[in-house]
Design a protein around this motif. Structure first.
Motif, PDB file in Angstrom:
ATOM      1  N   ILE A 177       3.678  -1.252   2.513  1.00 44.55           N
ATOM      2  CA  ILE A 177       3.255  -1.107   3.828  1.00 44.55           C
ATOM      3  C   ILE A 177       4.709   0.409   3.754  1.00 44.55           C
ATOM      4  N   ARG A 178       6.050  -0.387   3.806  1.00 44.41           N
ATOM      5  CA  ARG A 178       7.348   0.608   3.760  1.00 44.41           C
ATOM      6  C   ARG A 178       7.741   1.948   2.968  1.00 44.41           C
ATOM      7  N   ARG A 212       5.524  -6.480   2.530  1.00 51.00           N
ATOM      8  CA  ARG A 212       6.146  -5.624   2.857  1.00 51.00           C
ATOM      9  C   ARG A 212       7.235  -4.160   2.085  1.00 51.00           C
ATOM     10  N   GLY A 231       2.095   0.576  10.000  1.00 51.58           N
ATOM     11  CA  GLY A 231       2.942  -0.860  10.471  1.00 51.58           C
ATOM     12  C   GLY A 231       2.704  -1.509  11.304  1.00 51.58           C
ATOM     13  N   GLU A 268       1.408   5.193  18.459  1.00 48.91           N
ATOM     14  CA  GLU A 268       1.861   5.379  17.317  1.00 48.91           C
ATOM     15  C   GLU A 268       0.699   5.444  16.178  1.00 48.91           C
ATOM     16  N   ASN A 285      -1.059   4.745  11.591  1.00 48.86           N
ATOM     17  CA  ASN A 285       0.311   3.733  11.602  1.00 48.86           C
ATOM     18  C   ASN A 285       0.173   2.526  10.764  1.00 48.86           C
ATOM     19  N   LYS A 342       3.710  10.761   9.045  1.00 43.56           N
ATOM     20  CA  LYS A 342       2.418   9.984   9.717  1.00 43.56           C
ATOM     21  C   LYS A 342       2.079  10.372   8.753  1.00 43.56           C
ATOM     22  N   GLN A 397       4.720   4.023   4.594  1.00 40.75           N
ATOM     23  CA  GLN A 397       5.678   4.815   5.874  1.00 40.75           C
ATOM     24  C   GLN A 397       6.981   5.684   4.789  1.00 40.75           C
TER      25      GLN A 397
END
Length: 1011
Positions: free
Chosen positions: A244-245, A241, A216, A348, A214, A258, A248
């Motif tokens: 990475i988002r 940001r 995050g 995670e 993950n 995942k 995700q």
């Protein structure tokens, strides 16, 4: 604020990364680049805007697909063992059908398991954003890794502070870091064992690494600020940001929910940095003899002071020093090890080292050295296979046997401490065979080796396009499709497509579908939906491969074969939908020209600009089809556009083609020096620097090859040696080949290419190193030269050879000698190509050229005295055959060279015996004469005092091609010549007037008088 040029550079890198990745969509790249300015402008507006929700939109993140991984036949193996069944099938298809039938008849519900891996199919916007992240933010994370991390490291500027924004591709080439990781570990083990230390070596890798991670943690201030000690600016934090988002959001849209996108290059940076604490822990707390990590593969070497008696004992010793970051997944079973740093959170991410893949070696004394030596031997064996020239079986009947041996091998060969598994060996074996066929496709006309190729396709269908083998070798399917298409083997292409359709049906009907890293407790994947998604990816790849390799001009037989097998005989309805079939040959040619314009076709775009004699013209569409960039000055910096504009002018383009501005396979340095005929002149240095910077992303320094003020071509090589090994070939070019070259007809000698490969393999495999290989006059077609030269470069061998006549306008030809000389003046191994014209034809040569084809021989460059080349510490000149009879040429070289190379095609050996023996004495240099094998008398002649030493080597006759290596002692010759009065030995005294003629730069400290 991000600017448009930042995105232009990011796209330029992303395109190359994507082109070389698995499952890249060529059509998607071409579609995006057609409206590049518009697409990047829209993306720029989103990145600089305040709204960040767009990174979660499906149109941005793209989708996912499936790639075949393996077919698990454990159920059949158990059943077979229990029943004592020892049947052996010659046909893999028969064995598969028998196995499936046997399992069904015995009421065994355990079908073969077809395992797939989730792969990313991200949008081009996502790829550009992720590459922009690597350029602006990712390099900061990458810099926090130590040198123990070898794989997927970003390509940086010389100072190491940033990614090199102008280099094509984001990462360092994978092969050298991999070799360093492996070889440094072996060196460390050898050193410790030689010091009589007892050592323990551990190898391990992470299970389903990308799928279980993950990302995050990359947003957590604890990790970024405290663990790594980074302070991101507001713009960098925003870009981090967004990236990475987006990852995700992509993960949430997949059935796994995942993981990192496999197939998105920037995922590699995230995966690398996730293990930063593992690196620190081992380096600082364990203090090993050696620790290296190649992505998720670990090699650890320590002293065995604790006298470990088991794998469990070793791991628990490591746990005690890991500060709680390493432990058993299940403390009772002790089968898997987990890495749990605080920044990865609880549950995670799962970083587990599967115990079945972990190996521990206890090494000590002579047995330990023997094991390490065995590993090194296997490494050398594998390296030799890759270094070898392409070679097909002498008879097409043996192609199937050859391929079967490569694909069915079940033996293990150690090429690292963790022995290569069967799958690795099978892939390597097949890859080498396929590489050989691809080399033949590049270098020969299709009709010259059709039987071998057709036998290969039959064997491929019978032994690879079957279950379970296909899942292991599916990554090679696009290359085989391209091979068949480029050679117009449309009947075989159709059989491959039909067999693929049947194979997909078999997977659907006879296999249980498994998806790697499928969440525990979740309902099993819908088999029909999964296979449909995989099949769509598989056949879209087939269609793009056909498009990329489709010949721009079909032969008469090719047109007929296409019509019969591909147009008038359509695939099934399902395949029509997937392949967007039927398409005419003209449609495919139009699409091939489009991909070629974007440097996405089978044939690199740069080939359109190379001299026609250097590149086979099959696969190169007309120049009028080339698409040009618009508004490019807004997308890329001035140093890229101005340098590319200069290159475009060299190639005769008035505008800037996409294939030059956004190249996937750009011109290499030797090719750029060939394109610019005056590249070695001081006046051209600035222009060359601009072009090299734009095309290759680095600056030429003062050590770049150039002519000095005395007119000597200086090519720095960095290797200073007292002696040089020279391989003198005994090679025959048949008269039929010579006549075909003159009249521009196909070469009648079908065995010529195979003969050459066998000859060069002999040179490459020689235990005594050669620095130079010389071939006779008119020995090679020009389009074979560069690939052969690069092969020899891998062994440190420079090539000097005569080239077949080069046809130019107005019924003129050129007879040239080409030298491919190793060069390390730029900080990395390179190759420089020097071309020199024969100034006048020999009398008989002139008559035959006129008689056969009405041709006249004229040089492209006229010179009065033979050009001199300083290659490293060796100074030499070259004369072609009859030029040796010119006394003024020989006189001009007296005292100026160490060696004179003379490639010949000369039946008058008696005359040349006297010339060579005289030249060795009056030039007072080594004379290296290489004649066609038909006439012989190839030799290295030296001006030694003792007559029996003067022929260092001399060869004549034989019915096969071969090479003989001789050594020349250049330093000894120079020391002898540097005395004002010649010493007594080992050479003959220099001739009268030699001291006045000797070049000052050749002088060294004279030898000491032995008396």
């Amino acid at each position: 604020m991000i600017e448009l040029q930042n995105l232009g550079l990011a796209y330029r890198k992303a395109k190359v990364d994507l082109y070389y990745s698995s499952h890249a969509s060529l059509d998607a790249i071409a579609n995006y680049e057609e409206s590049l300015h518009e697409n990047l402008s829209a993306l720029l507006e989103k990145i600089n805007g305040e709204d960040e929700s767009w990174v979660s939109e499906a149109s941005f993140i793209g989708t996912w697909t499936l790639a075949s991984k393996s077919v698990d036949m454990d159920g059949w193996r158990r059943r077979r063992k229990e029943s004592g069944n020892s049947l052996i099938f010659s046909s893999p298809t028969d064995e598969w059908e028998y196995a499936c039938k046997a399992l069904a008849e015995n009421g065994n519900s355990e079908k073969p398991k077809a395992e797939f891996r989730v792969m990313a199919k991200c949008s081009l916007d996502f790829h550009v954003l992720s590459t922009l992240w690597m350029l602006e933010v990712g390099y900061l994370f990458d810099a926090k890794l130590t040198d123990c991390s070898y794989g997927n490291r970003l390509r940086r500027t010389k100072d190491g502070k940033r990614i090199n924004p102008l280099s094509l591709g984001s990462f360092q080439p994978y092969l050298k870091p991999f070799r360093d990781w492996r070889d440094n570990g072996i060196v460390a083990m050898r050193t410790a064992l030689n010091a009589d230390k007892k050592i323990v070596a551990l190898t391990a890798d992470v299970s389903s690494f990308y799928h279980e991670l993950n990302p995050g943690f990359m947003l957590a201030s604890v990790f970024v600020n405290e663990v790594l000690g980074l302070e991101l600016t507001e713009d960098q934090a925003k870009l981090n940001r967004l990236f990475i988002r987006a990852i995700q959001a992509w993960a949430a849209a997949t059935p796994l929910k995942k993981g990192l996108p496999v197939g998105l290059p920037a995922s590699a940076v995230v995966a690398n940095i996730a293990l930063v604490e593992l690196d620190r822990c081992i380096e600082q707390q364990v203090a090993p003899i050696y620790y290296g990590r190649y992505v998720d593969d670990i090699l650890l070497v320590m002293e065995n002071g604790a006298d470990f008696g088991s794998t469990v004992q070793l791991w628990e010793w490591l746990f005690a020093r890991a500060g709680g970051k390493l432990n058993w997944v299940d403390s009772e079973k002790k089968q898997q090890i987990c890495f749990k740093p605080d920044y990865l959170g609880q549950g995670e991410s799962k970083i587990h080292f599967a115990n079945g893949k972990n190996k521990v070696f206890i090494l000590a004394g002579e047995p330990g050295k023997t094991l390490v030596d065995a590993i090194v031997h296997q490494i050398h064996e594998r390296a030799s296979e890759w270094r070898a020239m392409p070679r097909l079986p002498r008879s097409a009947e043996h192609v199937g046997t050859d391929l079967l041996a490569a694909t069915q091998s079940d033996g293990e060969t150690a090429d690292s401490l963790r022995k290569a598994d069967v799958l690795t060996m099978r892939r390597a074996g097949f890859s080498i065979k396929l590489r050989d066929f691809e080399a033949y496709e590049r270098d020969l006309l299709p009709e010259a080796w059709a039987k071998h190729r057709q036998a290969f396709f039959r064997a491929f269908i019978q032994h690879v396009l079957v279950l379970p083998q296909f899942f292991d070798l599916a990554i090679y399917l696009p290359r085989v499709i391209r091979l068949a298409t480029a050679c117009e083997d449309f009947a075989d292409l159709r059989r491959i497509i039909d067999t693929l359709e049947k194979l997909c049906k078999q997977v659907n009907d006879q296999c249980e579908v498994v998806v790697k890293a499928w969440p525990e407790g979740e309902e099993k994947p819908n088999a029909t939906a999964m296979i449909s998604r995989w099949q769509e990816q598989l056949f879209s790849s087939v269609r793009e491969s056909i498009t990329a390799a489709f010949p721009p001009r079909l032969s008469k037989a090719g047109k007929q074969a296409w019509k019969v097998h591909m147009e008038d005989c359509h695939p099934t309805v399902d395949l029509e939908t997937i392949l967007a079939w039927p398409l005419s040959a003209k449609d495919f040619q139009t699409q091939q020209a489009r991909l070629f314009s974007f440097d996405l076709a089978h044939m690199p775009f740069r080939f359109i600009g190379l001299p026609k004699e250097m590149v086979a013209q099959r696969g190169i569409p007309a120049k009028k089809t080339v698409a040009n960039c618009t508004e490019v000055t807004q997308l890329l910096p001035d140093n890229v556009t101005t340098g590319t504009q200069s290159l475009a002018k060299w190639l005769g383009f008035r505008s800037l083609p996409h294939g030059l501005m956004f190249a996937t396979r750009p011109f290499n340095l030797p090719e750029l020096f060939v394109l610019n005929k005056d590249a070695y002149a001081e006046t051209e240095r600035a222009a060359m620097q601009k072009v090299v910077l734009a095309v290759r992303g680095f600056e030429l320094n003062e050590k770049a090859p150039c002519f000095d003020k005395h007119g000597v071509l200086q090519i720095p090589d960095g290797i200073i040696s007292r002696k040089y090994g020279v391989a003198v070939s005994s090679w025959q070019t048949h008269m039929g080949s010579w006549m075909a070259s003159v009249t521009r007809k196909p070469d009648p000698d079908e065995d010529r290419y195979a003969r050459l490969c066998r000859l060069l393999d002999g040179v490459i495999a020689q235990p005594r190193d050669s620095r130079y290989l010389i071939l006779p006059e008119l020995a090679l077609p020009a389009h074979w030269f560069i690939r052969i030269a690069r092969k020899l470069q891998g062994r440190g061998i420079s090539l000097i050879t005569g080239i077949e006549y080069l046809h130019v306008s107005k019924a003129r030809v050129r007879n040239q000698v080409w030298a491919a000389l190793s060069h390390n003046g730029l900080g990395f191994p390179s190759l420089m190509i020097y071309q020199q014209d024969k100034q006048r034809p020999a009398l008989h040569e002139e008559q035959e050229l006129q008689r056969l084809a009405g041709l006249e021989m004229k040089p492209s460059k006229v010179w009065k005295t033979p050009p001199i080349i300083q290659h490293g510490d060796l100074r030499f000149a070259m004369l072609i055959c009859s030029e040796l009879t010119n006394i003024s040429y020989r006189a001009a070289l007296r005292g100026k060279v160490d060696v004179l190379f003379v490639p010949e095609w000369n039946p008058d050996t008696e005359t040349f015996i006297a010339l060579v023996e005289s030249a060795a004495l009056d030039i007072h240099a080594y004379i290296i004469q290489c004649n066609d094998r038909q006439y012989g008398d190839s030799r290295i002649r030296a001006p030694f005092k003792d007559s029996w030493k003067r022929d260092v080597l001399r060869v004549k006759g034989g019915v096969t091609d071969y090479c003989v290596i001789g050594e020349i002692y250049v330093q000894s010759l120079r020391q002898f010549q540097s005395s004002h009065r010649s010493p007594d030995k080992p050479f003959k005294p220099v001739p009268d007037g030699f001291n006045d003629a000797m070049d000052y730069n050749r002088k060294v400290l004279p030898t000491e008088d032995e008396e």
